[in-house]
Enzyme design. Sequence first.
Site, PDB file in Angstrom:
ATOM      1  N   CYS A   2       4.239   1.355   0.179  1.00 44.49           N
ATOM      2  CA  CYS A   2       5.350   2.293  -0.026  1.00 44.49           C
ATOM      3  C   CYS A   2       5.125   3.625   0.681  1.00 44.49           C
ATOM      4  O   CYS A   2       6.069   4.374   0.920  1.00 44.49           O
ATOM      5  CB  CYS A   2       5.579   2.525  -1.520  1.00 44.49           C
ATOM      6  SG  CYS A   2       6.027   1.006  -2.362  1.00 44.49           S
TER       7      CYS A   2
ATOM      8  N   HIS B 292       9.936   8.690  -2.596  1.00 44.95           N
ATOM      9  CA  HIS B 292       9.987   7.230  -2.545  1.00 44.95           C
ATOM     10  C   HIS B 292      10.795   6.721  -3.736  1.00 44.95           C
ATOM     11  O   HIS B 292      10.700   7.260  -4.837  1.00 44.95           O
ATOM     12  CB  HIS B 292       8.557   6.694  -2.593  1.00 44.95           C
ATOM     13  CG  HIS B 292       8.486   5.213  -2.718  1.00 44.95           C
ATOM     14  ND1 HIS B 292       9.131   4.365  -1.848  1.00 44.95           N
ATOM     15  CD2 HIS B 292       7.855   4.420  -3.627  1.00 44.95           C
ATOM     16  CE1 HIS B 292       8.890   3.116  -2.210  1.00 44.95           C
ATOM     17  NE2 HIS B 292       8.136   3.127  -3.289  1.00 44.95           N
TER      18      HIS B 292
ATOM     19  N   ASN C 201      13.854  -0.692  -4.252  1.00 42.71           N
ATOM     20  CA  ASN C 201      12.664  -0.228  -3.536  1.00 42.71           C
ATOM     21  C   ASN C 201      12.523  -1.016  -2.232  1.00 42.71           C
ATOM     22  O   ASN C 201      12.169  -2.194  -2.258  1.00 42.71           O
ATOM     23  CB  ASN C 201      11.444  -0.412  -4.450  1.00 42.71           C
ATOM     24  CG  ASN C 201      10.154   0.074  -3.809  1.00 42.71           C
ATOM     25  OD1 ASN C 201      10.140   0.439  -2.633  1.00 42.71           O
ATOM     26  ND2 ASN C 201       9.080   0.076  -4.577  1.00 42.71           N
TER      27      ASN C 201
END
Length: 333
Positions: A117, A256, A286
């Site tokens: 990520c 994020h 995500n």
Amino acid sequence: MKPKLRNANITAVGKYLPKNILTNADLEKMVDTNDEWIRTRTGIQERRIVDKGEASVEMSVNAIQQILDSRNLDPTEIDAIIVGTVTPDMLFPSCAALIQHRIGATNAWGYDLSAACSGFIFALQSGSALIESGQCEKVLIVGVDTMSSILDYEDRNTCILFGDGAGAVLLEPSEEYGVIDAIMRVDGGGGDYLKMPAGGSLHRASHETVDKKMHYIQQDGRTVYKFAVKGMADISYEVASRNNLTNDDIDLFIPHQANKRIIDAAAKRLGLPDEKVLINISKYANTTAGTIPIGIVEAVETKRLKKGDNLILASFGAGFTWGATYIKWGMDS
Ligand code: COA
């Protein structure tokens, strides 16, 4: 810190989201879950999923094409391409090489960077160093992931959380604007909590690895959540305070997008009101390395960023990897 010769400034942006939408209602038909649980625990309502045959390189090329078009840029001017991803089309050749060929960037070199990520902000940091040192004049930074390719759609703990998407930015030198500061961290002590065990050199592809579902994401969600809440909030605060930025000074925070509750905790630590925080997790879930560049492009498209704004990016992900970047925004709106 050594003084920089010059800054790496974001001068063009592009994104690509696949057209197929997978809603929470669709997932209710696939695993034992429900829309209310997903929305309240994560903030996610839907995510995008690639077509058959579409993968990370294709999505990246589409995102980069927006950059080339918007600037009428000749691809031969690009010096380097750095791609943050954990879902490359294949282990090698790299996405960077395949993208170079697809867009005709005949003078570029490049590589893929694996930081889950945090892939985009790690790649941004690497690309910034190439600009700051004077080695390169034009660097493409891509954050892309095809998470649907490594998700077990029978595992409700993971399949609801992720989606597919790509974002890209062009870095060029600037005296005044661009990346001012960044703090990046890794801690492999967290490696076991979020991983895809097979597909590398340790667990060779075999019938056994497939039967045991070792080519899918495995996650201890509760533990990752605990580390992510603290990790992303602390590092965002650290980069802001070491640059003497108060909540009034920060114009936009693009974190994020893993879980709305993780984002809220980081925003609270920075003392930011909702309008200073970019949240799009409800639409895309995500997308791993894709979330931050996609967020940057949305902020540009919706005019939430203007020249001179103080922008903070922050991430936390598998590894563990985490970091935060302070940018003096330098694109005309
Ligand atoms: N639908 C319905 N119930 C679910 C579910 C789903 N999709 N997934 C898990 N559950 C159940 C669990 O089995 C558990 O049931 P139990 O209490 O009977 O055991 C219950 O819901 C609570 O699970 P828990 O894991 O405590 O929920 P949570 O509030 O921690 O939320 C996550 C789970 C995964 C959303 C959360 O931990 C998270 O976001 N973690 C970070 C993950 C992440 O972002 N990773 C990417 C990189 S940062």
